[in-house]
Design an enzyme around this catalytic site. Structure first.
Site, PDB file in Angstrom:
ATOM      1  CB  THR A 168      44.244  43.624 -60.043  1.00 21.75           C
ATOM      2  OG1 THR A 168      43.939  42.354 -59.514  1.00 21.75           O
ATOM      3  CG2 THR A 168      45.211  44.356 -59.135  1.00 21.75           C
ATOM      4  NE  ARG A 196      45.728  33.724 -55.122  1.00 17.43           N
ATOM      5  CZ  ARG A 196      45.814  34.825 -55.863  1.00 17.43           C
ATOM      6  NH1 ARG A 196      45.191  35.917 -55.488  1.00 17.43           N
ATOM      7  NH2 ARG A 196      46.520  34.838 -56.961  1.00 17.43           N
TER       8      ARG A 196
HETATM    9  N1  ASP Z   1      47.299  39.708 -59.345  1.00 18.65           N
HETATM   10  C1  ASP Z   1      45.988  39.474 -58.835  1.00 18.65           C
HETATM   11  C2  ASP Z   1      46.011  38.224 -57.979  1.00 18.65           C
HETATM   12  O1  ASP Z   1      46.518  37.220 -58.429  1.00 18.65           O
HETATM   13  C3  ASP Z   1      44.941  39.333 -59.902  1.00 18.65           C
HETATM   14  C4  ASP Z   1      44.952  40.371 -60.983  1.00 18.65           C
HETATM   15  O2  ASP Z   1      45.880  41.159 -61.084  1.00 18.65           O
HETATM   16  O3  ASP Z   1      43.994  40.416 -61.766  1.00 18.65           O
HETATM   17  O4  ASP Z   1      45.484  38.257 -56.909  1.00 18.65           O
END
Ligand code: ASP
Length: 309
Positions: A168, A196
């Protein structure tokens, strides 16, 4: 006049060796462009949006182009941006054919009375303001098809999987007027159920900004981050007198203790102190300010950070 500062991250997990250099290049490019905006008197919001847009365009990270695919082989994107001056925020979730969800999130903040638009409603809004809808295939890269084919039908322990991969992106910035902003954008987690929504587009979870205290962007296992409302928890620690660095460390450690959650966070407090921390093997980040110059790394080394802070 305040000295501007910006921090960006490209996810807190493990970064395979072959992706380390592309991650470093990506965060450096984003932080440079973003800092340039701040140096020229641009707003923290513009700096955050620009940094995240650059990272969404980068196929090596999990946001925009190159995102993880969900269980049905589709990209669904989440993003948020927040203005520390007004506490206004804009976010979109589960959008499929928008190339730069951070741009749409900012429009939600500026043009609607809402904070979060999802799915088809977000797309409708995008159409109404002339944001182009793209062929969702534009967001898919071969690396992620390969991963999808490998994972399909397998039962994966998502927490263990996260030890390995996740990226992310996010940014926090302080402009010359002392305004703070934060933002986060993601393709979420691999093999997520369609529909989701993770922590990233949720105010107080994926990002938070309040000029009085600080700005935070988080990354990591979304379901863990949501349980502890990580970004706002870190802001609350700052409001109790902890520095940005103390607050990110305490916030992440609390998440680990309570729900065995893995992740990372970047923060700037209202005094311009920075905080960078993760309890995952790696987190690509870059920070830029007059005082620090440009620093980029794939791990927050406590020795390095304590020298800087
Ligand atoms: N926080 C993000 C999610 O769960 C994933 C990530 O930060 O890599 O969608």
């Amino acid at each position: 006049m305040v000295r501007p500062i910006v921090i960006v991250h490209a996810g807190a997990w493990n970064i395979p060796d072959e992706l380390i250099e592309p991650h470093l290049q990506a965060v450096k490019k984003a932080v440079r462009m973003s800092y340039n905006i701040l140096k020229n008197g641009g707003s923290a919001l513009d700096a955050v949006e620009t940094a995240i847009k650059i990272l969404e365009e980068d196929p090596h990270v999990d946001a925009g182009v190159g995102s993880f695919l969900n269980a049905e082989g589709e990209v669904e994107l989440d993003a948020i941006i927040m203005d520390g001056k007004t506490l206004k925020a804009g976010a979109v979730a589960a959008v499929k054919n928008i190339r730069n969800p951070i741009v749409l999130a900012r429009k939600v903040m500026e043009l609607t009375n809402h904070i979060l638009l999802v799915g088809e409603g977000a797309n409708k809004f995008a159409r109404s303001i002339g944001i182009k809808e793209i062929d969702p295939q534009e967001l898919v890269v071969e690396r992620e098809w390969k991963r999808w084919r490998e994972l399909k039908g397998r039962k994966i322990d998502i927490k263990v999987f996260f030890e390995d991969k996740g990226n992310t992106v996010g940014a926090v910035a302080m402009d010359v007027e002392g305004n703070l902003a934060a933002g986060t954008s993601t393709g979420g987690i691999p093999m997520k159920m369609p529909g989701r929504v993770g922590d990233s587009p949720l105010i107080g979870c994926g990002a938070y900004a309040d000029n009085e205290f600080g700005a935070v962007s988080t990354t990591g296992h979304g379901e863990s981050i949501m349980k502890v409302v990580l970004a706002k928890s870190i802001i609350d620690l700052i409001s109790r007198g902890y520095t940005a660095q103390e607050a990110v460390v305490m916030g992440i450690r609390y998440m680990e203790k309570k729900v065995n959650g893995r992740g990372g966070a970047i923060a700037i407090d209202r005094l311009g102190n920075i905080g960078i921390y993760h309890n995952t093997p790696k987190m690509a980040f870059a920070v830029m300010s007059d005082k620090l110059g440009l620093i980029a790394d794939i791990q927050c080394r406590e020795d390095l950070l304590s020298e800087l802070l």
